[in-house]
Write a protein that holds these residues in place. Structure first.
Motif, mmCIF file in Angstrom:
data_model
loop_
_atom_site.group_PDB
_atom_site.id
_atom_site.type_symbol
_atom_site.label_atom_id
_atom_site.label_comp_id
_atom_site.label_asym_id
_atom_site.label_seq_id
_atom_site.Cartn_x
_atom_site.Cartn_y
_atom_site.Cartn_z
ATOM 1 N N UNK A 86 102.580 -16.357 39.658
ATOM 2 C CA UNK A 86 102.343 -16.582 38.242
ATOM 3 C C UNK A 86 101.327 -15.564 37.745
ATOM 4 N N UNK A 87 101.852 -14.516 37.117
ATOM 5 C CA UNK A 87 100.954 -13.537 36.527
ATOM 6 C C UNK A 87 100.168 -14.136 35.363
ATOM 7 N N UNK A 88 100.761 -15.147 34.754
ATOM 8 C CA UNK A 88 100.080 -15.793 33.616
ATOM 9 C C UNK A 88 98.778 -16.461 34.039
ATOM 10 N N UNK A 89 98.697 -16.846 35.299
ATOM 11 C CA UNK A 89 97.500 -17.516 35.803
ATOM 12 C C UNK A 89 96.570 -16.559 36.532
ATOM 13 N N UNK A 90 96.855 -15.288 36.457
ATOM 14 C CA UNK A 90 96.053 -14.293 37.173
ATOM 15 C C UNK A 90 95.069 -13.668 36.185
ATOM 16 N N UNK A 91 93.792 -14.061 36.230
ATOM 17 C CA UNK A 91 92.821 -13.528 35.257
ATOM 18 C C UNK A 91 92.615 -12.023 35.385
ATOM 19 N N UNK A 92 92.782 -11.480 36.601
ATOM 20 C CA UNK A 92 92.606 -10.036 36.774
ATOM 21 C C UNK A 92 93.688 -9.270 36.035
ATOM 22 N N UNK A 93 94.913 -9.788 36.090
ATOM 23 C CA UNK A 93 96.002 -9.126 35.370
ATOM 24 C C UNK A 93 95.792 -9.265 33.866
ATOM 25 N N UNK A 94 95.342 -10.468 33.423
ATOM 26 C CA UNK A 94 95.079 -10.677 31.997
ATOM 27 C C UNK A 94 93.981 -9.743 31.507
ATOM 28 N N UNK A 95 92.951 -9.539 32.327
ATOM 29 C CA UNK A 95 91.869 -8.638 31.932
ATOM 30 C C UNK A 95 92.336 -7.198 31.894
ATOM 31 N N UNK A 96 93.406 -6.878 32.688
ATOM 32 C CA UNK A 96 93.908 -5.507 32.738
ATOM 33 C C UNK A 96 94.760 -5.178 31.518
ATOM 34 N N UNK A 97 95.645 -6.110 31.133
ATOM 35 C CA UNK A 97 96.612 -5.799 30.072
ATOM 36 C C UNK A 97 96.208 -6.382 28.715
ATOM 37 N N UNK A 98 95.378 -7.438 28.687
ATOM 38 C CA UNK A 98 95.051 -8.118 27.422
ATOM 39 C C UNK A 98 94.382 -7.217 26.402
#
Length: 492
Positions: free
Chosen positions: A126-138
Motif C-alpha cells: 500500500x503506497x497510500x500508507x507509505x509516508x516516505x512515498x507521500x513525502x516524496x511525491x506530495x
C-alpha cells in the motif's frame, strides 16, 4: 631361500586408456565450457534487453496515462455532468475513476501532501500508507519522474501537480508501476533459458563425449600400434577406416611410414647378412690358406701372399662400395657443378681402357654441352658400368661409351657386345649383392650396379637397361647390354 622382489606395473593398455580418457575429458570440458559461456552470454543479453524493453514500456505507459488525464481535465468540466470542477478533490477523483489501471500499475491522488484517492487494483504494498512515498511525491510543483525503493521492490512513478483556478488546494496525481513485478516475465524467461541451457549443456557434453571418442579412436589406434611394434616385429598396422578427413590422412600417413620403416629394417637386415657373408668368404679363404702354408717353401709362401693380396683387394672393393652406398643416403652425396658432358665421356673411356683388352669406343652427340653434374660420381658410375661390361665380354668384344641430350635429359650409355642380361636377372641386378648369371668372373660382390643406381638417384635420375650393340650381328658374340644413366640436365 631367497625371495625375488616383484614389482607390479600397470598394463600399457590401461595406461593408454587413461591417457585417451584424459584427452577425451579435456575435449568434453572445453566443449562444455564454450557451450556454457555462450549460453550465459545469450541469456544475460536477452534478459537485459527484455528488462530494458519492459522499463521503456512502463515509462511510455506512465506518460500515456498522464496525457490521458490532461486530455480528460483540459476542459475544466466534469465529463459525467458537464459542470465545472469545483475542487481539486473532484478533479483527482474524476481522473482516477476514468483511467483504468493496468496490472502492476497504480494511480494515487494527494491534496496538500496528504493521500486522498487511489485506483482499485490490488498492489503488492500500500503506497497510500507509505509516508516516505507521500513525502516524496506530495510536494512536487512540476511534473516529476523517478524511482522509489518500496517494500515490494522498485516503483517507477510519474507525479504531476494539479491546480484549479480559484481553489487554494494543491493536488498531485501519481501514476506508478511496480517495476520488479512487471519485470517478472523477463526474469521467468531468463530462468527458463537457464534451465534449457542446462539441459542443452548436458546434451552437448554427452554428444561431445561420443564425438571425442570417435575423433580420438585413430589416435588410440596409433598408440596401440606403436606399443605393439618391437625390434623384431614391425608388422603391426593401424586399422584403416572409411574416413577421408584429417584423421584418415593421419592413419594412412602413419601406416605408410611404418611400411617404409619395415622395408628399411628388412633391407638393413638383408644388407647386414649379405655384407657379413661377402666379407666372411675372403676371410675364410685367407685363414684356410695361411693354416696350410709351408713357411719353409718360398714358392708356397709367394702363392699364399698373392692370394691374401687378392682377397684383401676384394674386401677393399666391397668396403669401398658399402661406404658409397652408405653415403648415398646423405644430402651431400652428390655435389653438382657445370660439366662438359662430351669431355667427361672421352676422359672416362681413357680410364676404362686400363680395365681389360676390349675394343673401346665413344659415340657422343653432346659436343660442347654443359650440364650440372657431379663429374666424380658420374665417372665412378660409368667406370662401374664399364667394369660390368668387361665381366660379360671377352677379348675383342666392343664396349662403347656414349652421350646424348634429348628431351631435357642427358643420357650416358655403356654398351657392349657381350652375353647380355637374362630376362630373369633384369629386375634384380640393381639390388645389393645381386649378380647376373652371365658374368665371366666370380670375384665381384654384386654392389657395382647398386652403386650406379644410387648415383643416378642422387642426380634425380634413373638407370635403364636395354639390349646392347651386338644384337646378334655376324661376328659379334651376343646381343650385349646397354646401361643408360638418364639424368635431368637441370638437376642440381
Amino acid at each position: 631361500m631367497t625371495t625375488v622382489p616383484t614389482t607390479t606395473t600397470e598394463p600399457a593398455g590401461v595406461l593408454g586408456a587413461l591417457r585417451a580418457r584424459g584427452a577425451r575429458l579435456r575435449i568434453v570440458a572445453w566443449v562444455l565450457l564454450l557451450v556454457l559461456a555462450s549460453l550465459a552470454v545469450v541469456t544475460l543479453v536477452t534478459w537485459q534487453l527484455s528488462v530494458r524493453a519492459t522499463d521503456e514500456r512502463m515509462d511510455a505507459a506512465l506518460r500515456t496515462e498522464i496525457d490521458e488525464f490532461t486530455g480528460l481535465t483540459a476542459s475544466g468540466r466534469d465529463p459525467s455532468s458537464g459542470t465545472p470542477f469545483g475542487t481539486v478533490d473532484a478533479v483527482l477523483r474524476t481522473a482516477i475513476t476514468y483511467n483504468l489501471a493496468r496490472p502492476n500499475e497504480k494511480f494515487l491522488g494527494y491534496v496538500d501532501g496528504v493521500f486522498r484517492f487511489q485506483s482499485r487494483q490490488q498492489s503488492p504494498v500500500l503506497l497510500s500508507a507509505d509516508p516516505a512515498f507521500a513525502a516524496l511525491v506530495g510536494p512536487v510543483a512540476t511534473p516529476t519522474a523517478g524511482s522509489y525503493a518500496s517494500a515490494a521492490g522498485e516503483v517507477r512513478y510519474l507525479a504531476v501537480p494539479v491546480t484549479l483556478a480559484g481553489s487554494p488546494q494543491r493536488g498531485v496525481l501519481v501514476a506508478a508501476y511496480f517495476a520488479d513485478q512487471e519485470r517478472a516475465g523477463a526474469d521467468e524467461a531468463a530462468l527458463l533459458m537457464v534451465g534449457v541451457g542446462a539441459v542443452t549443456a548436458v546434451l552437448a557434453a554427452v554428444g561431445a563425449w561420443f564425438v571425442a571418442g570417435r575423433i580420438l579412436r585413430p589416435v588410440r589406434a596409433v598408440a596401440d600400434t606403436a606399443r605393439a611394434i618391437t625390434e623384431t616385429d614391425l608388422s603391426a598396422r593401424i586399422p584403416a577406416g572409411a574416413s577421408r578427413d584429417e584423421m584418415g590422412a593421419l592413419v594412412a600417413a602413419v601406416n605408410a611410414m611404418l611400411d617404409r620403416v619395415e622395408d628399411g629394417a628388412a633391407a638393413q637386415r638383408r644388407f647386414v647378412d649379405d655384407a657379413g657373408h661377402e666379407l666372411r668368404t675372403p676371410i675364410t679363404i685367407v685363414r684356410g690358406h695361411l693354416d696350410v702354408v709351408d713357411p719353409g717353401d718360398p714358392a708356397d709362401v709367394r702363392d699364399a701372399v698373392a692370394l691374401v693380396d687378392d682377397e684383401l683387394e676384394r674386401m677393399n672393393r666391397i668396403v669401398s662400395d658399402l661406404l658409397v652406398l652408405a653415403k648415398a643416403e646423405q644430402p651431400t652425396f652428390v655435389r653438382t657443378e657445370p660439366t662438359d658432358v662430351d669431355a667427361l665421356v672421352h676422359e672416362t673411356r681413357r680410364q676404362a681402357e686400363r680395365l681389360a683388352d676390349r675394343a673401346w669406343g665413344v659415340l657422343s652427340s653432346a659436343d660442347g654441352f654443359v650440364a650440372a653434374l657431379d663429374a666424380q660420381r658420374i665417372t665412378q658410375a660409368l667406370l662401374a658400368l664399364a667394369d660390368n661390361a668387361v665381366a660379360h665380354t671377352g677379348p675383342g668384344d666392343r664396349i662403347v661409351l656414349g652421350a646424348t641430350v634429348t628431351g631435357g635429359v642427358v643420357r650416358l650409355r655403356v654398351s657392349d657386345t657381350g652375353s647380355g642380361v637374362a630376362e630373369a636377372d633384369r629386375d634384380r641386378i640393381f639390388a645389393r649383392f645381386a649378380r647376373g648369371s652371365g658374368s665371366r668372373r666370380s670375384d665381384g660382390a654384386g654392389l657395382g650396379l647398386a652403386v650406379v643406381a644410387a648415383i643416378a638417384a642422387g642426380h634425380h635420375g634413373r638407370v635403364e637397361l636395354s639390349d646392347g650393340i651386338g644384337s646378334g650381328r655376324p661376328g659379334e658374340t651376343g646381343p650385349g647390354a646397354t646401361f643408360t644413366l638418364v639424368i635431368p640436365w637441370r638437376a642440381s
